[in-house]
Design an enzyme around this catalytic site. Structure first.
Site, PDB file in Angstrom:
ATOM      1  CG  ASP A  83      -2.071   0.935   1.117  1.00 40.25           C
ATOM      2  OD1 ASP A  83      -2.291   1.477   0.019  1.00 40.25           O
ATOM      3  OD2 ASP A  83      -2.761   1.146   2.129  1.00 40.25           O
ATOM      4  N   GLY A  84       0.346   2.312  -0.595  1.00 39.02           N
ATOM      5  CA  GLY A  84       1.013   3.622  -0.496  1.00 39.02           C
ATOM      6  C   GLY A  84       1.634   4.127  -1.788  1.00 39.02           C
ATOM      7  CG  ASN A  85       2.267   1.567  -5.133  1.00 35.11           C
ATOM      8  OD1 ASN A  85       3.203   1.423  -4.365  1.00 35.11           O
ATOM      9  ND2 ASN A  85       1.759   0.582  -5.848  1.00 35.11           N
ATOM     10  NE  ARG A 125      -1.487   6.583   1.313  1.00 32.93           N
ATOM     11  CZ  ARG A 125      -1.575   5.671   2.250  1.00 32.93           C
ATOM     12  NH1 ARG A 125      -1.341   5.998   3.507  1.00 32.93           N
ATOM     13  NH2 ARG A 125      -1.901   4.436   1.948  1.00 32.93           N
ATOM     14  NE  ARG A 176      -4.256   6.738  -7.341  1.00 28.22           N
ATOM     15  CZ  ARG A 176      -4.165   6.440  -6.042  1.00 28.22           C
ATOM     16  NH1 ARG A 176      -3.940   7.388  -5.163  1.00 28.22           N
ATOM     17  NH2 ARG A 176      -4.317   5.203  -5.629  1.00 28.22           N
ATOM     18  CB  THR A 208     -12.807  -8.549  -6.047  1.00 30.81           C
ATOM     19  OG1 THR A 208     -12.751  -8.548  -4.605  1.00 30.81           O
ATOM     20  CG2 THR A 208     -12.384  -9.916  -6.533  1.00 30.81           C
ATOM     21  CG  ASN A 264      -7.716  -2.509  -5.962  1.00 33.08           C
ATOM     22  OD1 ASN A 264      -6.747  -3.245  -5.780  1.00 33.08           O
ATOM     23  ND2 ASN A 264      -8.096  -1.615  -5.047  1.00 33.08           N
ATOM     24  NE  ARG A 279      -3.002  -1.673   4.365  1.00 31.05           N
ATOM     25  CZ  ARG A 279      -4.195  -1.794   3.821  1.00 31.05           C
ATOM     26  NH1 ARG A 279      -4.964  -2.785   4.178  1.00 31.05           N
ATOM     27  NH2 ARG A 279      -4.626  -0.937   2.918  1.00 31.05           N
ATOM     28  CB  SER A 332      -7.681  -4.449   2.479  1.00 29.54           C
ATOM     29  OG  SER A 332      -7.486  -3.238   3.148  1.00 29.54           O
ATOM     30  CD  GLU A 346       2.657 -13.666  15.624  1.00 27.55           C
ATOM     31  OE1 GLU A 346       2.716 -12.506  16.059  1.00 27.55           O
ATOM     32  OE2 GLU A 346       2.144 -14.604  16.251  1.00 27.55           O
TER      33      GLU A 346
HETATM   34  C1  FPP Z   1      -1.826   0.308  -3.272  1.00 25.38           C
HETATM   35  O1  FPP Z   1      -1.431   1.639  -3.358  1.00 25.38           O
HETATM   36  C2  FPP Z   1      -1.341  -0.393  -4.413  1.00 25.38           C
HETATM   37  C3  FPP Z   1      -2.107  -0.972  -5.376  1.00 25.38           C
HETATM   38  C4  FPP Z   1      -3.573  -0.962  -5.395  1.00 25.38           C
HETATM   39  C5  FPP Z   1      -1.481  -1.631  -6.498  1.00 25.38           C
HETATM   40  C6  FPP Z   1      -0.252  -2.389  -6.158  1.00 25.38           C
HETATM   41  C7  FPP Z   1       0.330  -2.759  -7.423  1.00 25.38           C
HETATM   42  C8  FPP Z   1       1.647  -2.768  -7.696  1.00 25.38           C
HETATM   43  C9  FPP Z   1       2.749  -2.526  -6.738  1.00 25.38           C
HETATM   44  C10 FPP Z   1       2.017  -3.128  -9.047  1.00 25.38           C
HETATM   45  C11 FPP Z   1       1.905  -4.600  -9.167  1.00 25.38           C
HETATM   46  C12 FPP Z   1       2.433  -4.995 -10.420  1.00 25.38           C
HETATM   47  C13 FPP Z   1       3.149  -6.094 -10.585  1.00 25.38           C
HETATM   48  C14 FPP Z   1       3.662  -6.397 -11.915  1.00 25.38           C
HETATM   49  C15 FPP Z   1       3.444  -7.021  -9.479  1.00 25.38           C
HETATM   50  P1  FPP Z   1      -2.553   2.747  -3.450  1.00 25.38           P
HETATM   51  O2  FPP Z   1      -2.744   3.080  -4.898  1.00 25.38           O
HETATM   52  O3  FPP Z   1      -3.763   2.296  -2.721  1.00 25.38           O
HETATM   53  O4  FPP Z   1      -1.822   3.915  -2.710  1.00 25.38           O
HETATM   54  P2  FPP Z   1      -2.495   5.001  -1.766  1.00 25.38           P
HETATM   55  O5  FPP Z   1      -3.156   4.247  -0.648  1.00 25.38           O
HETATM   56  O6  FPP Z   1      -1.324   5.813  -1.321  1.00 25.38           O
HETATM   57  O7  FPP Z   1      -3.457   5.769  -2.627  1.00 25.38           O
END
Ligand code: FPP
Length: 228
Positions: free
Chosen positions: A12-14, A16, A25, A58, A60, A176, A184, A195
């Protein structure tokens, strides 16, 4: 040091991470994929046997179509590139999730990757795409009925054997990132005695050093599985 057999991660956190830099994003998701590559290697080197990563739930699909499309494109591109890395490390690939509703191209790529890595004997990399734990459980229940089980035969083993994780050991360590304290809808059944390790780091900032910290923290825990 006791190494968890099954580590599951809610990445999580991509979004942000990208927003902090004033970027779209999707740039955060791209950075997130680099973390996936690092963690695959680090977990495999540490002796983890199963690594489950939550890439797309599911739920997303409710995100803006532009982001969903970009995530799917990213996934497709990297599935093809992963092959080399997985082959080098002897890692086996497994798609965790529903096939219904998935773009056919991605399903085909995942199937190809599963077949190409089927004989690898190292860590198993479970990529959760179009995954939802409640859906998985409902489907397992439906399969029990389809298989003609009588009510008295529907027990924990019967359900476990019909989950997408059939044959995979339960989650030992659930990580997480990004400071949220939620599960989630990820591996609810399989994490019954996991754990939990929560870190404030955003996923693109998570690295092999932090994985090591989580593994060391896990090794200190006393697990009782409901006993004393
Ligand atoms: C949550 O961050 C991340 C996701 C919903 C996607 C995760 C996907 C990847 C890391 C790419 C995966 C791809 C491969 C090829 C393995 P968020 O978008 O919910 O971040 P936020 O909570 O900060 O908005």
């Amino acid at each position: 040091m006791t190494v968890p057999a099954h580590v599951a991660i809610i990445m999580d956190g991509n979004g942000r991470w990208a927003a902090q830099r004033g970027w779209p994003r999707i740039k955060g998701h791209k950075a997130g994929v680099q973390t996936v590559e690092r963690i695959l290697e680090a977990a495999s080197d540490a002796g983890v046997q199963h690594l489950s990563l939550y890439a797309f739930s599911t739920e997303n699909w409710k995100r803006p179509p532009l982001e969903v499309g970009a995530l799917m494109a990213l996934l497709r591109m990297y599935l093809r590139m992963f092959l080399h890395q997985l082959a080098q490390k002897g890692i086996r690939f497994h798609h965790l999730g529903a096939t219904e509703g998935m773009p056919a191209g991605i399903l085909a790529d995942m199937r190809t990757l599963e077949e190409a890595t089927a004989h690898n004997t190292g860590m198993v990399f479970h990529l959760a795409v179009n995954y939802g734990s409640r859906l998985e459980l409902a489907q397992a229940a439906r399969r029990c009925v389809e298989d003609g089980l009588r009510p008295g035969e529907i027990n924990e083993d019967a359900l476990s054997a019909r989950l997408w994780t059939a044959g995979v050991p339960d989650v030992d360590l659930l990580i997480r990132t990004s400071g949220e304290h939620r599960i989630s809808n990820f591996l609810l059944w399989q994490s019954a005695y996991a754990e939990l390790y929560m870190t404030d780091l955003l996923w693109p900032d998570f690295g092999s050093g932090e994985l090591q910290v989580a593994l060391e923290d896990y090794a200190q825990r006393e697990r009782r599985f409901g006993g004393i």
